[in-house]
Design a protein around this motif. Structure first.
Motif, PDB file in Angstrom:
ATOM      1  N   GLU A  43      81.609  73.931  44.317  1.00 36.55           N
ATOM      2  CA  GLU A  43      82.513  73.054  43.569  1.00 36.55           C
ATOM      3  C   GLU A  43      83.038  71.926  44.465  1.00 36.55           C
ATOM      4  O   GLU A  43      83.558  70.938  43.986  1.00 36.55           O
ATOM      5  N   LEU A  44      82.929  72.120  45.765  1.00 35.04           N
ATOM      6  CA  LEU A  44      83.428  71.103  46.693  1.00 35.04           C
ATOM      7  C   LEU A  44      82.310  70.115  47.038  1.00 35.04           C
ATOM      8  O   LEU A  44      81.130  70.394  46.857  1.00 35.04           O
ATOM      9  N   SER A  45      82.714  68.969  47.541  1.00 32.90           N
ATOM     10  CA  SER A  45      81.741  67.930  47.884  1.00 32.90           C
ATOM     11  C   SER A  45      81.125  68.209  49.258  1.00 32.90           C
ATOM     12  O   SER A  45      81.660  69.007  50.031  1.00 32.90           O
ATOM     13  N   PRO A  46      80.020  67.524  49.575  1.00 37.33           N
ATOM     14  CA  PRO A  46      79.446  67.663  50.924  1.00 37.33           C
ATOM     15  C   PRO A  46      80.479  67.378  52.004  1.00 37.33           C
ATOM     16  O   PRO A  46      80.577  68.097  52.999  1.00 37.33           O
ATOM     17  N   TRP A  47      81.300  66.323  51.777  1.00 36.32           N
ATOM     18  CA  TRP A  47      82.300  65.965  52.782  1.00 36.32           C
ATOM     19  C   TRP A  47      83.302  67.100  52.992  1.00 36.32           C
ATOM     20  O   TRP A  47      83.587  67.508  54.117  1.00 36.32           O
ATOM     21  N   GLU A  48      83.802  67.687  51.874  1.00 36.94           N
ATOM     22  CA  GLU A  48      84.771  68.796  51.986  1.00 36.94           C
ATOM     23  C   GLU A  48      84.137  70.009  52.664  1.00 36.94           C
ATOM     24  O   GLU A  48      84.762  70.681  53.492  1.00 36.94           O
ATOM     25  N   ASN A  49      82.883  70.277  52.321  1.00 34.14           N
ATOM     26  CA  ASN A  49      82.186  71.397  52.958  1.00 34.14           C
ATOM     27  C   ASN A  49      82.057  71.186  54.463  1.00 34.14           C
ATOM     28  O   ASN A  49      82.191  72.113  55.255  1.00 34.14           O
TER      29      ASN A  49
END
Ligand SMILES: Nc1ncnc2c1ncn2[C@@H]1O[C@H](COP(=O)(O)OP(=O)(O)OP(=O)(O)O)[C@@H](O)[C@H]1O
Ligand SMILES: [Mg+2]
Length: 272
Positions: free
Chosen positions: A108-114
Protein backbone atom coordinates in the motif's frame (compact mmCIF):
# COMPACT_ATOMS: atom_id res chain seq x y z
CA UNK A 1 45.97 -9.26 3.59
CA UNK A 2 42.41 -8.02 3.96
CA UNK A 3 39.65 -10.16 5.45
CA UNK A 4 37.81 -12.15 2.76
CA UNK A 5 34.33 -10.87 1.92
CA UNK A 6 33.11 -14.47 1.98
CA UNK A 7 34.81 -17.45 3.56
CA UNK A 8 32.99 -20.75 3.55
CA UNK A 9 34.43 -23.98 4.88
CA UNK A 10 32.73 -27.36 4.58
CA UNK A 11 29.21 -25.97 4.56
CA UNK A 12 26.54 -28.59 4.16
CA UNK A 13 22.80 -28.06 4.08
CA UNK A 14 20.13 -30.70 3.69
CA UNK A 15 16.36 -30.42 3.87
CA UNK A 16 14.06 -33.14 5.16
CA UNK A 17 11.01 -33.60 3.03
CA UNK A 18 8.39 -36.23 2.33
CA UNK A 19 8.79 -38.02 -0.97
CA UNK A 20 6.95 -40.79 -2.75
CA UNK A 21 9.01 -43.72 -4.10
CA UNK A 22 8.45 -44.48 -7.79
CA UNK A 23 5.53 -46.91 -8.01
CA UNK A 24 4.41 -46.39 -4.41
CA UNK A 25 0.78 -45.41 -3.77
CA UNK A 26 0.15 -41.66 -3.56
CA UNK A 27 -0.47 -41.69 0.18
CA UNK A 28 2.76 -43.51 0.99
CA UNK A 29 5.40 -40.86 1.40
CA UNK A 30 8.61 -41.34 3.31
CA UNK A 31 10.79 -38.69 4.95
CA UNK A 32 13.85 -38.25 2.75
CA UNK A 33 16.87 -36.07 3.08
CA UNK A 34 17.57 -33.81 0.14
CA UNK A 35 21.10 -32.42 0.14
CA UNK A 36 21.06 -28.86 -1.22
CA UNK A 37 24.75 -28.16 -0.55
CA UNK A 38 27.50 -30.77 -0.21
CA UNK A 39 30.51 -29.73 1.91
CA UNK A 40 31.17 -26.46 0.12
CA UNK A 41 34.36 -24.42 0.33
CA UNK A 42 34.55 -20.93 -1.09
CA UNK A 43 36.56 -17.78 -0.57
CA UNK A 44 35.75 -14.46 -2.23
CA UNK A 45 38.01 -11.42 -1.90
CA UNK A 46 36.42 -7.99 -1.36
CA UNK A 47 35.40 -6.05 -4.47
CA UNK A 48 34.21 -7.35 -7.77
CA UNK A 49 31.23 -9.31 -9.02
CA UNK A 50 31.13 -13.09 -8.62
CA UNK A 51 28.44 -15.00 -10.48
CA UNK A 52 26.82 -18.30 -9.62
CA UNK A 53 25.46 -20.19 -12.59
CA UNK A 54 23.49 -23.39 -12.26
CA UNK A 55 20.23 -25.09 -13.19
CA UNK A 56 17.12 -25.18 -10.99
CA UNK A 57 17.74 -26.88 -7.68
CA UNK A 58 21.53 -26.70 -7.83
CA UNK A 59 21.78 -24.93 -4.46
CA UNK A 60 22.33 -21.31 -5.51
CA UNK A 61 19.57 -19.77 -3.38
CA UNK A 62 20.47 -22.00 -0.44
CA UNK A 63 24.00 -20.61 -0.52
CA UNK A 64 22.71 -17.03 -0.77
CA UNK A 65 20.27 -17.58 2.12
CA UNK A 66 23.01 -18.99 4.34
CA UNK A 67 25.19 -15.92 3.68
CA UNK A 68 22.17 -13.70 4.31
CA UNK A 69 21.60 -15.41 7.73
CA UNK A 70 18.19 -16.69 6.64
CA UNK A 71 19.24 -20.34 6.87
CA UNK A 72 21.77 -22.01 9.15
CA UNK A 73 24.17 -24.60 7.77
CA UNK A 74 24.00 -28.17 9.17
CA UNK A 75 27.78 -28.21 9.46
CA UNK A 76 30.80 -26.16 8.46
CA UNK A 77 31.33 -22.43 8.89
CA UNK A 78 30.48 -19.40 6.80
CA UNK A 79 31.92 -15.96 7.46
CA UNK A 80 31.16 -12.57 5.93
CA UNK A 81 34.00 -10.05 6.41
CA UNK A 82 35.16 -12.30 9.23
CA UNK A 83 31.78 -12.44 11.02
CA UNK A 84 30.26 -15.87 11.55
CA UNK A 85 26.79 -16.09 9.94
CA UNK A 86 25.43 -18.12 12.86
CA UNK A 87 27.21 -16.76 15.93
CA UNK A 88 27.50 -13.16 14.76
CA UNK A 89 24.40 -12.89 12.61
CA UNK A 90 23.66 -9.31 13.69
CA UNK A 91 27.02 -8.02 12.49
CA UNK A 92 26.64 -9.98 9.28
CA UNK A 93 23.24 -8.36 8.68
CA UNK A 94 24.69 -4.87 8.91
CA UNK A 95 27.15 -5.69 6.11
CA UNK A 96 24.87 -7.65 3.81
CA UNK A 97 21.90 -6.89 1.66
CA UNK A 98 19.93 -9.43 -0.31
CA UNK A 99 17.76 -8.84 -3.36
CA UNK A 100 15.60 -11.64 -4.65
CA UNK A 101 12.77 -12.04 -7.14
CA UNK A 102 10.28 -12.51 -4.36
CA UNK A 103 11.11 -9.12 -2.80
CA UNK A 104 8.86 -8.10 0.10
CA UNK A 105 7.28 -4.66 0.18
CA UNK A 106 4.48 -2.84 1.91
CA UNK A 107 2.18 -2.91 -1.10
CA UNK A 108 0.00 0.00 0.00
CA UNK A 109 3.02 2.26 0.42
CA UNK A 110 4.96 3.90 -2.38
CA UNK A 111 8.47 2.91 -3.51
CA UNK A 112 9.78 6.04 -1.77
CA UNK A 113 8.07 5.15 1.56
CA UNK A 114 9.32 1.57 1.30
CA UNK A 115 12.84 2.82 0.75
CA UNK A 116 12.78 5.28 3.61
CA UNK A 117 11.54 2.46 5.83
CA UNK A 118 14.40 0.20 4.74
CA UNK A 119 16.95 2.99 5.10
CA UNK A 120 15.71 3.89 8.62
CA UNK A 121 15.90 0.25 9.62
CA UNK A 122 19.58 0.34 8.74
CA UNK A 123 20.05 3.81 10.24
CA UNK A 124 20.85 5.28 6.89
CA UNK A 125 18.66 8.27 6.02
CA UNK A 126 20.76 11.29 5.15
CA UNK A 127 20.23 14.54 3.36
CA UNK A 128 20.30 14.01 -0.36
CA UNK A 129 18.92 10.47 -0.09
CA UNK A 130 15.82 11.25 -2.14
CA UNK A 131 17.91 12.77 -4.90
CA UNK A 132 20.14 9.70 -4.90
CA UNK A 133 17.12 7.38 -5.05
CA UNK A 134 15.68 9.33 -7.97
CA UNK A 135 19.00 9.07 -9.77
CA UNK A 136 19.18 5.29 -9.33
CA UNK A 137 15.55 4.82 -10.40
CA UNK A 138 16.20 6.94 -13.45
CA UNK A 139 19.25 4.87 -14.32
CA UNK A 140 17.03 1.80 -13.99
CA UNK A 141 14.58 3.31 -16.46
CA UNK A 142 11.72 3.90 -13.99
CA UNK A 143 9.53 6.96 -14.63
CA UNK A 144 9.89 9.58 -11.87
CA UNK A 145 6.19 9.71 -11.01
CA UNK A 146 6.18 6.01 -10.12
CA UNK A 147 8.10 6.71 -6.95
CA UNK A 148 5.08 8.15 -5.13
CA UNK A 149 2.42 5.65 -6.26
CA UNK A 150 1.42 2.61 -4.18
CA UNK A 151 3.69 -0.38 -4.88
CA UNK A 152 0.68 -2.54 -5.78
CA UNK A 153 0.11 -0.42 -8.88
CA UNK A 154 3.58 -1.13 -10.28
CA UNK A 155 4.28 -3.92 -12.76
CA UNK A 156 6.35 -6.85 -11.56
CA UNK A 157 9.39 -5.61 -13.47
CA UNK A 158 9.03 -2.14 -11.94
CA UNK A 159 8.76 -3.64 -8.44
CA UNK A 160 11.89 -5.64 -9.11
CA UNK A 161 13.74 -2.48 -10.07
CA UNK A 162 12.62 -0.81 -6.84
CA UNK A 163 13.96 -3.83 -4.93
CA UNK A 164 17.30 -3.41 -6.66
CA UNK A 165 17.37 0.35 -6.02
CA UNK A 166 16.49 -0.27 -2.37
CA UNK A 167 19.42 -2.61 -1.93
CA UNK A 168 21.79 0.04 -3.28
CA UNK A 169 20.37 2.68 -0.97
CA UNK A 170 21.49 0.97 2.21
CA UNK A 171 25.10 0.84 0.96
CA UNK A 172 25.92 -2.75 1.90
CA UNK A 173 29.46 -4.06 1.70
CA UNK A 174 28.22 -7.39 0.35
CA UNK A 175 25.29 -7.43 -2.02
CA UNK A 176 23.63 -10.82 -2.51
CA UNK A 177 21.52 -10.84 -5.66
CA UNK A 178 19.35 -13.88 -6.29
CA UNK A 179 18.33 -13.70 -9.95
CA UNK A 180 17.74 -9.95 -9.96
CA UNK A 181 17.08 -9.82 -13.70
CA UNK A 182 15.01 -12.97 -14.15
CA UNK A 183 11.69 -12.01 -15.71
CA UNK A 184 12.82 -8.57 -16.84
CA UNK A 185 12.67 -7.62 -20.50
CA UNK A 186 16.01 -7.45 -22.35
CA UNK A 187 16.21 -3.67 -22.11
CA UNK A 188 15.55 -3.63 -18.36
CA UNK A 189 18.16 -6.35 -17.92
CA UNK A 190 20.69 -4.10 -19.63
CA UNK A 191 19.68 -1.17 -17.39
CA UNK A 192 20.15 -3.22 -14.24
CA UNK A 193 23.52 -4.42 -15.47
CA UNK A 194 24.58 -0.86 -16.27
CA UNK A 195 23.63 0.32 -12.76
CA UNK A 196 25.66 -2.52 -11.24
CA UNK A 197 28.64 -1.46 -13.31
CA UNK A 198 28.24 2.16 -12.19
CA UNK A 199 28.01 1.17 -8.55
CA UNK A 200 31.01 -1.04 -8.74
CA UNK A 201 32.99 1.83 -10.20
CA UNK A 202 31.97 4.32 -7.54
CA UNK A 203 32.10 2.34 -4.31
CA UNK A 204 33.78 -0.55 -2.56
CA UNK A 205 31.21 -3.27 -2.95
CA UNK A 206 31.32 -7.05 -3.31
CA UNK A 207 28.52 -8.63 -5.30
CA UNK A 208 27.45 -12.26 -5.40
CA UNK A 209 24.87 -12.74 -8.11
CA UNK A 210 22.90 -15.87 -9.10
CA UNK A 211 21.72 -15.99 -12.64
CA UNK A 212 20.52 -18.39 -15.30
CA UNK A 213 21.70 -15.97 -17.95
CA UNK A 214 25.08 -17.01 -19.34
CA UNK A 215 25.55 -13.79 -21.29
CA UNK A 216 24.83 -11.71 -18.22
CA UNK A 217 27.42 -13.69 -16.25
CA UNK A 218 29.98 -13.32 -19.02
CA UNK A 219 29.37 -9.58 -19.27
CA UNK A 220 29.30 -8.71 -15.56
CA UNK A 221 31.36 -11.18 -13.58
CA UNK A 222 35.10 -11.37 -13.20
CA UNK A 223 34.60 -14.76 -11.60
CA UNK A 224 31.98 -17.42 -12.23
CA UNK A 225 31.10 -20.49 -10.18
CA UNK A 226 29.20 -23.22 -11.99
CA UNK A 227 27.03 -25.29 -9.70
CA UNK A 228 25.09 -28.48 -10.18
CA UNK A 229 23.55 -30.80 -7.60
CA UNK A 230 24.84 -28.80 -4.63
CA UNK A 231 28.47 -28.81 -5.75
CA UNK A 232 30.73 -26.28 -7.44
CA UNK A 233 31.90 -27.85 -10.70
CA UNK A 234 34.00 -25.01 -12.04
CA UNK A 235 35.41 -21.75 -10.75
CA UNK A 236 37.25 -19.08 -12.70
CA UNK A 237 36.93 -16.04 -14.91
CA UNK A 238 34.64 -16.51 -17.94
CA UNK A 239 37.72 -16.44 -20.20
CA UNK A 240 39.61 -18.98 -18.06
CA UNK A 241 36.65 -21.34 -17.96
CA UNK A 242 36.24 -21.18 -21.73
CA UNK A 243 39.95 -21.79 -22.23
CA UNK A 244 40.13 -24.69 -19.74
CA UNK A 245 37.10 -26.47 -21.13
CA UNK A 246 37.66 -25.65 -24.76
CA UNK A 247 34.40 -23.77 -25.23
CA UNK A 248 33.53 -20.57 -27.02
CA UNK A 249 30.87 -19.59 -24.47
CA UNK A 250 29.94 -20.35 -20.85
CA UNK A 251 27.04 -22.41 -22.22
CA UNK A 252 29.62 -24.68 -23.95
CA UNK A 253 31.55 -24.98 -20.68
CA UNK A 254 28.41 -25.98 -18.79
CA UNK A 255 27.57 -28.54 -21.49
CA UNK A 256 31.09 -29.93 -21.30
CA UNK A 257 30.91 -30.27 -17.51
CA UNK A 258 27.43 -31.71 -17.14
CA UNK A 259 26.38 -33.02 -20.54
CA UNK A 260 23.31 -30.80 -20.40
CA UNK A 261 22.39 -27.38 -21.60
CA UNK A 262 21.50 -24.81 -18.97
CA UNK A 263 19.37 -22.73 -21.27
CA UNK A 264 17.45 -25.68 -22.74
CA UNK A 265 16.51 -26.73 -19.24
CA UNK A 266 15.33 -23.20 -18.62
CA UNK A 267 13.02 -23.34 -21.61
CA UNK A 268 11.56 -26.66 -20.41
CA UNK A 269 11.02 -25.22 -16.98
CA UNK A 270 9.08 -22.30 -18.45
CA UNK A 271 7.04 -24.60 -20.69
CA UNK A 272 6.04 -26.86 -17.78
N1 LIG B 1 12.85 -25.02 2.39
C1 LIG B 1 13.12 -26.12 1.68
N2 LIG B 1 12.57 -27.31 2.01
C2 LIG B 1 12.87 -28.45 1.30
N3 LIG B 1 13.70 -28.48 0.26
C3 LIG B 1 14.28 -27.32 -0.12
C4 LIG B 1 14.02 -26.08 0.56
N4 LIG B 1 14.74 -25.11 -0.04
C5 LIG B 1 15.42 -25.71 -1.05
N5 LIG B 1 15.16 -27.03 -1.09
C6 LIG B 1 15.74 -28.00 -2.04
O1 LIG B 1 17.14 -27.81 -2.07
C7 LIG B 1 17.64 -27.90 -3.40
C8 LIG B 1 18.39 -26.60 -3.76
O2 LIG B 1 17.44 -25.53 -3.84
P1 LIG B 1 17.84 -24.04 -4.19
O3 LIG B 1 16.63 -23.20 -4.00
O4 LIG B 1 19.07 -23.68 -3.45
O5 LIG B 1 18.18 -24.14 -5.75
P2 LIG B 1 18.49 -23.01 -6.83
O6 LIG B 1 19.80 -23.36 -7.43
O7 LIG B 1 18.34 -21.67 -6.23
O8 LIG B 1 17.37 -23.25 -7.93
P3 LIG B 1 16.55 -22.19 -8.85
O9 LIG B 1 17.41 -21.95 -10.04
O10 LIG B 1 15.32 -22.96 -9.23
O11 LIG B 1 16.27 -20.97 -8.04
C9 LIG B 1 16.42 -28.19 -4.28
O12 LIG B 1 16.37 -29.57 -4.53
C10 LIG B 1 15.24 -27.75 -3.46
O13 LIG B 1 14.12 -28.50 -3.75
MG1 LIG C 1 17.05 -20.06 -6.57
Amino acid sequence: MSVPAIEIQGVRKAFRRREREAGAPWWKREWKEKVALHELDLAVVPGGITGILGPNGSGKSTLIRILGTLLTPDSGTARVFGWDVVKEALEVRTHVNRVSVEAAFFKELSPWENMVYAARLYGNVRRGTRRRVLEVLELLGLPRDVIDQPMKQLSRGQQQKVAIARSFLTAPSLLLMDEPTTGLDPRSKKEVQAVLETLRAEREITVLICTHDMDEAAALCERVLMMDGGRVLADGSPAELCREHGGATLEDVFMHLTGKRLEAEEAEEVAR
